[in-house]
Enzyme design. Sequence first.
Site, PDB file in Angstrom:
ATOM      1  N   HIS A   1      67.245  14.497   0.116  1.00 57.42           N
ATOM      2  CA  HIS A   1      66.931  14.772   1.526  1.00 57.42           C
ATOM      3  C   HIS A   1      65.628  14.080   1.939  1.00 57.42           C
ATOM      4  O   HIS A   1      65.582  13.340   2.932  1.00 57.42           O
ATOM      5  CB  HIS A   1      66.837  16.292   1.717  1.00 57.42           C
ATOM      6  CG  HIS A   1      66.468  16.716   3.097  1.00 57.42           C
ATOM      7  ND1 HIS A   1      67.397  17.216   3.987  1.00 57.42           N
ATOM      8  CD2 HIS A   1      65.274  16.709   3.756  1.00 57.42           C
ATOM      9  CE1 HIS A   1      66.786  17.502   5.135  1.00 57.42           C
ATOM     10  NE2 HIS A   1      65.497  17.204   5.010  1.00 57.42           N
ATOM     11  N   GLU A   2      64.572  14.289   1.166  1.00 57.92           N
ATOM     12  CA  GLU A   2      63.263  13.731   1.539  1.00 57.92           C
ATOM     13  C   GLU A   2      63.275  12.205   1.487  1.00 57.92           C
ATOM     14  O   GLU A   2      62.691  11.538   2.337  1.00 57.92           O
ATOM     15  CB  GLU A   2      62.168  14.297   0.626  1.00 57.92           C
ATOM     16  CG  GLU A   2      61.842  15.750   0.907  1.00 57.92           C
ATOM     17  CD  GLU A   2      61.457  15.969   2.371  1.00 57.92           C
ATOM     18  OE1 GLU A   2      60.565  15.256   2.868  1.00 57.92           O
ATOM     19  OE2 GLU A   2      62.051  16.844   3.018  1.00 57.92           O
TER      20      GLU A   2
ATOM     21  N   HIS B   1      64.900  10.715   4.536  1.00 58.62           N
ATOM     22  CA  HIS B   1      63.980  10.624   5.685  1.00 58.62           C
ATOM     23  C   HIS B   1      63.194   9.308   5.635  1.00 58.62           C
ATOM     24  O   HIS B   1      63.005   8.640   6.650  1.00 58.62           O
ATOM     25  CB  HIS B   1      62.972  11.780   5.662  1.00 58.62           C
ATOM     26  CG  HIS B   1      63.470  13.076   6.243  1.00 58.62           C
ATOM     27  ND1 HIS B   1      64.157  13.157   7.434  1.00 58.62           N
ATOM     28  CD2 HIS B   1      63.346  14.356   5.807  1.00 58.62           C
ATOM     29  CE1 HIS B   1      64.446  14.437   7.697  1.00 58.62           C
ATOM     30  NE2 HIS B   1      63.976  15.181   6.716  1.00 58.62           N
TER      31      HIS B   1
HETATM   32 ZN   LIG Z   1      63.983  17.130   6.440  1.00 61.25          ZN
END
Ligand SMILES: [Zn+2]
Length: 262
Positions: free
Chosen positions: A129-130, A133
Site C-alpha cells: 500500500h505505502e 502511494h
Molecule cells: Zn494510504
Amino acid sequence: MSVVAFLAACSTNAITGRKQLSLFPESTLQQEALTQYQTFLSQNKVVNQNTSKDAEMVRRVGTRIAQAITSFYAQKGQSSELDGYKWEFNLVDNKEVNAWCMPGGKVVVYTGLLAVTQNEAALAVVLGHEITHAVAHHGNERMSQGALAQGLEIVGNIATSNNPKYNTLFNNVFAPTAQIGVLLPNSRNQEYEADHFGLIFSAMSGYNPREAIPFWQRMAAAGGKSGTPEFLATHPSDENRIAKLQSYMDEALSYYKPVSTK
Ligand SMILES: [Zn+2]
C-alpha cells in the site's frame, strides 16, 4: 496558469490510467526525500538488520515487493516510472503504529506496526500500500493540489528545495517526522489505488492477499484501544475500505503464487 500549461502539468498514472496533476519534477522530490530520510534515520533508533529478525523481515518483504513492482512496470514498458529509485527499508524502534515510503523508495516501518500486522503477509499488505502511494506519484499530486490551493504564482519558482513554501508543502505531504503540524491526507481515490495495487503487488511477491482483511480489522480494533494510531488517522479502517478490498480480491489472487518460506 493557462489551459495549455495546466494540461502539460497533468500526467497519466502509469498503473491506473487516471489523469493526475503533477507540477513537480520527480527528481526534485526524490532529492528532498533522500535528505529527509537521512535526517529521520539519524534522529531515530534504527533496528539492526543483521541482528534483528524483525528488521530482516522488513527488508525481505520490502525487497520482494520492490522486485514485483519493477517487473510489473517492465512488463508494461513503463520502467522509466521508477527512474531514480534506490530502495531502502528500515525498521525504527518506535511504538507508533506507522509506516511510510517516500519518493525514490525510502521506506520506514515502526516497530509499533508489527504488533498489528502480526505476520509477514499483513506486513506485505501495508508495504504494498505505502509503496504504491510512492510509485504512483500520489505525493506529487497532493503537493500540486496544495500548490494550486495556495495560489498559482508560487508554482513558477517552487521547484527548488530552498524555497520555504516548497519545503512546507513537502513536509505537509510527506511529514517524515512527527513535529510537522498539518498533514494533507491522501484522497479517497489515492487510498483505493494504493489498496488495489498494494494487494496485487503483495500477491505477486508471494504473500496471501486475503490477509489484508483481518489486518484492517485488527487495525480498526487497535484504534479503539489506545487512541488513534497515526497510520489509522490517515487510513481509516472502515466498512468501505473492507468492502473495496474484498472487491479487489479475485484479481489479486490471480497474481498469487505462494512463496515456499513462511
Ligand atoms: Zn494510504
